[in-house]
Design an enzyme around this catalytic site. Structure first.
Site, PDB file in Angstrom:
ATOM      1  CG  ASP A  29      34.500 -11.740  45.177  1.00  0.00           C
ATOM      2  OD1 ASP A  29      34.923 -12.117  44.070  1.00  0.00           O
ATOM      3  OD2 ASP A  29      33.804 -10.721  45.314  1.00  0.00           O
TER       4      ASP A  29
ATOM      5  CD  GLU B  11      32.844  -6.883  38.310  1.00  0.00           C
ATOM      6  OE1 GLU B  11      33.395  -5.829  37.944  1.00  0.00           O
ATOM      7  OE2 GLU B  11      33.216  -7.528  39.310  1.00  0.00           O
TER       8      GLU B  11
ATOM      9  CG  HIS C  27      32.786 -11.975  41.640  1.00  0.00           C
ATOM     10  ND1 HIS C  27      34.088 -11.552  41.452  1.00  0.00           N
ATOM     11  CD2 HIS C  27      32.003 -11.025  41.067  1.00  0.00           C
ATOM     12  CE1 HIS C  27      34.092 -10.384  40.824  1.00  0.00           C
ATOM     13  NE2 HIS C  27      32.844 -10.052  40.566  1.00  0.00           N
TER      14      HIS C  27
END
Length: 765
Positions: free
Chosen positions: A198, A335, A271
């Site tokens: 991440d 995201e 990410h």
């Protein structure tokens, strides 16, 4: 084998008794088994495991599981047991695979009487699940471990029963990972979803790219406190590390021995800050980039127009797939802001060359290209529900986290789905509203909410069951600052999820689950698990009555307990008023209450809740725009005498996504109004923006309003409280207008998305 099959006939006859017959004796009569078996029938006698007891492995493939059983016995204080190949005479525990006798995958038959314990599984997984049930049954220790007599016929509801763990935000040692796997096995999970990369750190050794270890695995410092707090504070300490490939192999084998598949997650295309810090050429701007030191979503992602990005990720996945034999590889897909892609020459060239409609289609291209590569290696991908945007990859499994809509959409396209909605399955959210709870992400997911979740409830499409693979719980580690805190946040909520994943819906009952959970305390203590034991704490509900009065109900699931309470701001004792029925609150006060056991000793944490009585309590409220689903506890929330907390998770905030607030309060009759107050939230790091303008107006007839107050600035990061004395005016109607920020501006967290306007209690005096 003839002996075994003859015995099976007897077992099948015994287990024909339905669970409901056994349960008639009362829910407390059920043994402390989690998840609850499909069928459980008591037998007359108990079996005692002594040093003379033998373990019989019916097939060579069960030797490792036999070794695990021996380890469980030793771990419980018993002596090491000898192993033999034949179940002769008595005083033995036999392990056998027989898919004819046990037709369901991962199912088992467990029969316990005074002579022997027989565990028969459809497969090795079924045998191990039977032994986990055995562990939950036994008691005593030393040279005599008692196992009560039962015949249990059991199999799982869902094929996929998963728990995740994020090690990017906080890195957990291999010892904890193994402990976590042991607990998943105990509660019959079969999948460990390991979130390895991440923005805040890359946690897996990739030998072809050494900078992933020397650069991406480390961040300069770590955020202190909650990300909503401004200014952000940091600890100033370098943090990081990674798992070597040898450690990964060790953990994968450890899980496999316990019949758990590990699915690795390598995030893409978003990410990616940590990876870009190590290899900046993979980003759209070329950097420089840094491994993130705080939590959130970042604009810098892998460049979708750069072929070297795909070469890098394919090489990474080659090493990942060599370590993890799982059929599925999780590639994230969530995201991913399109900010950089919109202005990146390479990304725009790719979009034009492929005649893609927009950047969402570009993300779909990215995911599908990676899926094709993974498929070429004989594997399949799992992605978060954002991979639906722009078109779903042909063979992808969707993990639906932003509610259930993504899962429904994927099933409609005949794709395999794993349900993990954040409202029910995110274990980084608070599990109670008590102030003593450790810092958490912000939502509110109590144990009962997890247990009560029913995936795709009410969906009558026959195809749903074919594509609904199962459920998964998420353990994100932004606020898991230690192993102890991680365990506290995950358990017992993971146990509730285990039961809804395993046990048939009609057999689940929350009160019964709590009885068994209390019985599990012994085993959890033995395993040294710091679980949250506050599920019996006092909770409350309230409802307005006429004449600005609130009715308060207090409740607790604690068996045989009593609640004592006060309203004069003193602490309750065993001599305070006994709660027996609803309490009417006529004046502003704080209710404090404490739970006492049968010995009149405190049995929980102190409950306290403030109530503000004013002229609008219980009044009718009309809204021009509908609140967003996440923050929509009902119109009367604005006038229920309760204030929302800065955790914004207490069901007291009314929220509007991109829309303005316009609320009209009908006081029922014309009254003198001379004071107004209300609260709005201003947390830009949670996409929560105070209104651009807030107006308070009054009217006698509901048609003609005069402005009483206007405010255009809300400087406080957090709760902004307006406390407005006004020139006394006669009014029946109070109107509150809040102008939403609208679109979050560039450079702010969530730029381009809708701003959230959150408002709470409108006090009229």
């Amino acid at each position: 084998m003839k002996y075994i099959r003859t015995y099976l006939v007897m077992i099948v006859a015994l287990i024909a008794w339905p669970l409901s017959i056994w349960a008639q004796a009362g829910s407390a009569a059920l043994p402390a088994l989690i998840p609850l078996p499909v069928t459980i029938t008591p037998t007359a006698d108990a079996f005692y495991i002594t040093p003379a007891t033998r373990i019989v492995a019916g097939q060579a493939s069960l030797n490792k599981i036999a070794g695990l059983l021996n380890g469980y016995v030793i771990g419980y204080g018993g002596k090491s047991l000898s192993k033999t190949a034949v179940a002769a005479g008595s005083d033995f525990i036999s392990l056998t695979i027989d898919s004819t006798a046990v037709p369901y995958k991962e199912g088992y038959l467990l029969h316990i009487d005074k002579k022997a314990i027989r565990c028969i599984g459809h497969d090795a997984g079924g045998v191990l699940h039977g032994l986990q049930t055995l562990r939950q049954l036994w008691s005593g220790g030393g040279n005599s471990i008692k196992v009560p007599g039962y015949t249990i016929d059991d199999h799982p509801r869902f094929a996929y029963r998963g728990m995740a763990l994020d090690v990017s935000r906080h890195l957990f040692p291999v010892s904890f990972i193994k402990k976590y796997i042991d607990l998943l096995a105990l509660y019959k999970f079969n999948t460990f979803h390991w979130h390895l990369t991440d923005d805040q750190g890359w946690r897996i050794e990739i030998k072809q790219y050494p900078k992933l270890q020397s650069v991406a695995a480390w961040r300069n410092e770590t955020l202190i406190g909650h990300k909503k707090e401004l200014p952000h504070r940091f600890d100033g300490k370098r943090y990081g590390g990674y798992y070597t490939q040898q450690q990964i192999k060790e953990v994968v084998q450890y899980a496999a021995d316990r019949q758990i598949t590990i699915i690795p997650e390598i995030e893409m295309p978003g990410h990616a800050s940590a990876a870009l810090a190590a290899y900046p050429a993979l980003g759209c701007t070329g950097g420089p980039y840094t491994t993130a030191t705080y939590w959130g979503v970042f604009d810098d992602v892998y460049c979708a127009g750069n072929d070297s990005t795909f070469v890098f990720l394919q090489n990474v996945l080659d090493e990942v797939m060599a370590l993890f034999p799982s059929a599925y590889i999780h590639i994230g897909g969530d995201e991913c802001p399109k900010t950089r892609w919109r202005v990146c020459a390479k990304c725009q060239q790719r979009k034009r060359a492929l005649r893609l409609a927009d950047e969402h289609a570009l993300q779909s291209y990215f995911i599908q290209r990676m899926e094709q590569y993974v498929n070429s290696k004989g594997r399949h991908i799992i992605g978060w529900d954002e991979i639906l945007e722009g078109g779903l990859a042909p063979n992808a499994t969707v993990m639906s986290w932003r509610g259930e809509e993504g899962g429904k959409a994927a099933i409609a396209q005949h794709h395999r789905v794993i349900m993990t909605p954040e409202t029910n399955c995110y274990f980084d959210y608070y599990q109670s509203l008590y102030n003593e709870e450790p810092l958490a992400a912000g939502g509110f997911t109590p144990l009962q909410k997890v247990y009560g979740y029913e995936p795709l409830a009410g969906n009558t499409d026959n195809a749903t069951s074919d594509y609904l693979a199962g459920v998964e719980g998420q353990a994100w580690s932004e606020y898991y600052t230690s192993e102890k805190q991680a365990a506290y946040m995950i358990f017992p909520r993971a146990m509730a999820l285990a039961e809804l994943a395993w046990t048939p819906t009609k057999q689940r009952n929350y009160d019964n689950f709590l009885n068994r959970l209390r019985g599990e305390a012994r085993l959890l203590k033995q395993e040294k698990i710091n679980y949250d034991a506050h599920f019996d704490d006092i909770t409350y509900t309230s409802a307005p009555l006429q004449n600005n009065v609130l009715q308060i109900n207090l409740q607790s699931s604690y068996p045989g307990g009593e609640i004592r309470f006060t309203t004069d701001n003193t602490g309750p004792t065993s001599q305070s008023a006994l709660y027996t029925s609803a309490v009417e609150i006529k004046n502003t006060c704080t209710v404090k209450a404490l739970l006492f056991n049968k010995k009149h000793q405190p049995a929980g944490r102190l409950f306290q809740q403030a109530f503000r009585i004013h002229k609008a309590v219980g009044a009718a409220v009309t809204l021009q725009n509908k609140p967003m689903d996440r923050f929509n506890p009902g119109n009367t929330t604005l006038v229920n005498g309760l204030f929302g907390s800065n955790r914004y998770n207490d069901n007291q905030w009314l929220g509007f996504s991109g829309n303005d607030l316009q609320a009209v309060i009908d006081l029922g009759k014309e009254q003198t109004v001379q004071h107004l107050s209300l609260e709005v939230l201003n947390y830009h790091w949670q996409r929560m923006w105070a209104p651009v303008t807030l107006q308070l107006l009054a009217s006698k007839d509901g048609a003609h309003y005069s402005e009483l107050y206007r405010q255009d600035s809300f400087p406080v990061n957090g709760i902004n409280r307006l406390d407005v004395p006004v020139t006394p005016v006669q009014a029946q109607y109070i109107k509150v207008i809040g102008t939403n920020k609208g679109t979050i501006p560039a450079g702010e967290y969530g730029a381009g998305g809708n701003a959230l306007l959150l408002i709470d209690e409108i006090v009229v005096e």
